[in-house]
Design an enzyme around this catalytic site. Structure first.
Site: not given
Length: 285
Positions: A87-89, A238
């Site tokens: 879930l950090c792009g 991010t």
């Protein structure tokens, strides 16, 4: 066609998701601030260490150190910095894509992987490339014990001759929403090249060899700590942006579902009114 109850359930589900993404955004923002402080504090220290190294080497040219030993590159170690969580792009996908490209274009050389972060392990453990060490479980926090252990492990590999070159693939944190992915050589260290001459004669106590023996491990540690700090700051930046976009998308979906719900409810009420009026007219007739 979805019923009013189904639409209500979807609205509640998206609302709960928005609360989660907002909370994750706030957590990422708090961790980003801490990581950014570490980067801002570490970068001047790293530059000062490099400056000291240049000054000593320019004043004492007759020195040798194992960290400067250049060999024919037959065996390489690639250190890959990824995250433990998702879930950090596009952070992990960019790092893994760049590492895969390096591995594929270096088929003639033996490359072994040292992975920092669970996401890198998840990807490369299902491939054919050799993984010799994995560091994970930091949970997005700066772990100086990991930095010291990683530095010592890499130095030991190089000094024992098990690898001829060690490269770091990591990100350089530039700002909240930007980082630059790059690869740098960790060992052997390129001897500092400086054209400036101070015109001063230095008296070394102890001799330059002993100074370098003490300085070089500390310099290597600062490089690893800086790489880890940059990677963590880039990850949290991010993730914060990704969770912010997810929250905005959830809000747009809630608005669209609410509009759909109101239209369906209005159509249902209109239908009931028509049935009542039709029934009343039938009773009159």
């Amino acid at each position: 066609m979805a019923t009013l109850r189904d639409i209500q359930k979807r609205i509640r589900a998206v609302t709960n998701t928005r609360q989660i993404t907002k909370a994750m955004e706030m957590v990422a923002a708090a961790k980003l601030r801490r990581a950014q402080i570490i980067v801002e504090q570490s970068r001047p220290y790293t530059e000062k260490m490099r400056l000291i190294l240049e000054q000593i080497s320019s004043a004492a040219t007759a020195f040798t150190h194992p960290f400067f030993e250049k060999r024919e590159v037959k065996n390489r170690v690639l250190v890959l910095f990824s995250s433990d969580r998702g879930l950090c792009g596009s952070y992990n996908s960019n790092v893994i894509r760049r590492a895969t490209r390096i591995l594929k274009t270096s088929a003639a050389q033996s490359i072994k992987l040292v992975l920092v972060g669970k996401k890198g392990e998840d990807f490369f453990s299902r491939r054919d490339w050799e993984i010799i060490k994995v560091y994970k479980g930091m949970k997005g926090n700066m772990d100086y014990d990991v930095a010291r252990d990683l530095t010592g492990y890499l130095i030991e590999l190089f000094e024992r001759g098990e690898t001829d070159q060690i490269e770091l693939l990591c990100t350089r944190f530039l700002g909240t929403a930007s980082f630059r992915l790059g690869i740098s050589t960790f060992l052997p260290i390129e001897p500092p090249q400086t054209e400036e001459t101070t015109g001063r004669d230095y008296i070394f106590e102890p001799d330059p060899q002993h100074i370098f023996d003490s300085l070089m491990p500390a310099y290597a540690l600062t490089i690893i700590q800086m790489a880890l700090a940059d990677a963590l700051a880039s990850e949290h930046g991010t993730r914060m942006i990704a969770m912010n976009l997810a929250s905005k998308n959830a809000e747009e979906m809630i608005d669209a579902l609410t509009l759909t719900y109101n239209k369906a409810r209005q159509a249902s009420i209109t239908k009931e009114l028509l049935e009542i009026v039709s029934g009343a007219e039938a009773l009159k007739g």
